[in-house]
Design a protein around this motif. Structure first.
Motif, PDB file in Angstrom:
ATOM      1  N   TRP A 162      -1.105   0.905   8.312  1.00  0.00           N
ATOM      2  CA  TRP A 162      -0.624  -0.429   8.705  1.00  0.00           C
ATOM      3  C   TRP A 162       0.812  -0.676   8.270  1.00  0.00           C
ATOM      4  N   LEU A 163       1.323   0.107   7.337  1.00  0.00           N
ATOM      5  CA  LEU A 163       2.639  -0.145   6.762  1.00  0.00           C
ATOM      6  C   LEU A 163       3.743   0.384   7.667  1.00  0.00           C
TER       7      LEU A 163
ATOM      8  N   ARG B 128       7.940   4.752  -3.888  1.00  0.00           N
ATOM      9  CA  ARG B 128       8.708   4.548  -5.122  1.00  0.00           C
ATOM     10  C   ARG B 128       7.820   4.188  -6.307  1.00  0.00           C
ATOM     11  N   TYR B 129       6.617   3.695  -6.039  1.00  0.00           N
ATOM     12  CA  TYR B 129       5.682   3.426  -7.135  1.00  0.00           C
ATOM     13  C   TYR B 129       5.150   4.759  -7.659  1.00  0.00           C
ATOM     14  N   ILE B 130       5.211   4.947  -8.971  1.00  0.00           N
ATOM     15  CA  ILE B 130       4.745   6.198  -9.549  1.00  0.00           C
ATOM     16  C   ILE B 130       3.273   6.126  -9.976  1.00  0.00           C
ATOM     17  N   PRO B 131       2.863   5.149 -10.797  1.00  0.00           N
ATOM     18  CA  PRO B 131       1.444   5.085 -11.193  1.00  0.00           C
ATOM     19  C   PRO B 131       0.542   4.788  -9.996  1.00  0.00           C
ATOM     20  N   ASP B 132      -0.692   5.240 -10.068  1.00  0.00           N
ATOM     21  CA  ASP B 132      -1.630   5.051  -8.971  1.00  0.00           C
ATOM     22  C   ASP B 132      -1.959   3.582  -8.723  1.00  0.00           C
ATOM     23  N   ARG B 133      -2.106   2.807  -9.803  1.00  0.00           N
ATOM     24  CA  ARG B 133      -2.564   1.429  -9.616  1.00  0.00           C
ATOM     25  C   ARG B 133      -1.609   0.586  -8.783  1.00  0.00           C
ATOM     26  N   PRO B 134      -0.315   0.533  -9.115  1.00  0.00           N
ATOM     27  CA  PRO B 134       0.572  -0.280  -8.267  1.00  0.00           C
ATOM     28  C   PRO B 134       0.689   0.245  -6.847  1.00  0.00           C
TER      29      PRO B 134
ATOM     30  N   ALA C   2       8.301   3.518   2.322  1.00  0.00           N
ATOM     31  CA  ALA C   2       9.311   3.958   1.356  1.00  0.00           C
ATOM     32  C   ALA C   2       9.116   3.231   0.018  1.00  0.00           C
ATOM     33  N   ARG C   3       8.800   1.949   0.080  1.00  0.00           N
ATOM     34  CA  ARG C   3       8.550   1.183  -1.148  1.00  0.00           C
ATOM     35  C   ARG C   3       7.305   1.714  -1.847  1.00  0.00           C
ATOM     36  N   TRP C   4       6.260   2.015  -1.080  1.00  0.00           N
ATOM     37  CA  TRP C   4       5.024   2.560  -1.645  1.00  0.00           C
ATOM     38  C   TRP C   4       5.296   3.873  -2.373  1.00  0.00           C
TER      39      TRP C   4
END
Length: 242
Positions: free
Chosen positions: A39-40, A50-56, A46-48
């Motif tokens: 859906w993104l 950039r998040y490193i940890p799984d939770r965010p 690209a923003r997704w």
């Protein structure tokens, strides 16, 4: 149940006046997370990344997918016609084919819980949720930075689990106000206090920022046994202020 609702796992949570609030299940689930990515748009992907940890990464993907799906249903548009962009202070709003959409919204997530509030037209709305955590926190120390003197005194007088619950109840109410106002951390959080009636257990209250009497805000506590949550929305100026 539609395939989208089944794959993304969200459900109606609360109706506050004309504002609709939905709950998004953010428990880890790899197939749902992969479906959400479909859906993104490119900027969101690209923003997704950039998040490193799984939770965010999970929280962003699942909440943003549900937001996009819900906006498409509400606005009668296709996903490729929809853009979600940030205003000058970072608060997001929707565009359809580059034109402002006739709706406003706000998103919050914590732990396994996401909340999305939808309002009509330009009504400003803010929602916040905080799930409990086993991590120890210096509630009194944090309170010095974000709460006014009466709020700090009430938190300092509580102990144990009661202190934690009071802190997060106050935090979500105050955060919802700030998110609804839409100017982010430019507001001094210690310069205003949550109305005493809702601090002391009322579910609903009215609020005006000190020195800004033109806008009236309605606050509502949405907390459950599992998490603290609150919503703030721009209200009619005819209402009584507590």
């Amino acid at each position: 149940m539609s395939a989208e609702i089944e794959h993304l796992r969200f459900s109606p949570f609360r109706q506050v006046g004309e504002i609709q609030i939905i709950h998004v299940d953010l428990t880890p689930h790899e197939p749902r997370e992969q479906y959400a990515l479909e859906w993104l748009d490119n900027e969101e992907l690209a923003r997704w990344r950039r998040y490193i940890p799984d939770r965010p990464r999970r929280e962003f993907a699942l909440c943003r997918a549900v937001l996009r799906y819900s906006l498409c249903r509400r606005l009668g548009c296709e996903n490729n016609q929809l853009s979600i962009v940030a205003a000058s202070y970072g608060k997001p709003h929707a565009l359809i084919n580059g034109q402002p959409a006739p709706t406003s919204f706000n998103v919050s997530h914590s732990g396994h819980h996401g909340l999305i509030a939808f309002a009509q037209g330009k009504q400003r709305v803010g929602v916040d949720v905080e799930a409990p955590s086993s991590r120890r926190r210096d509630f009194d120390g944090i309170a010095e930075m974000v709460f006014g003197p009466n709020e700090r005194a009430e938190i300092a007088s509580a102990n144990g689990l009661a202190k934690s619950r009071l802190f997060f109840r106050f935090w979500t109410l105050k955060e919802a106000i700030v998110k609804a106002f839409g100017t982010g951390l430019s507001i001094d959080l210690t310069a205003f206090e949550i109305p005493p009636d809702i601090r002391h257990g009322a579910e609903r209250s009215m609020f005006r920022f000190p020195g800004q009497n033109r806008t009236l805000w309605e606050l509502q506590d949405l907390s459950t046994n599992g998490y603290a949550a609150a919503i703030a929305a721009e209200a009619s100026d005819n209402a009584n202020v507590s």
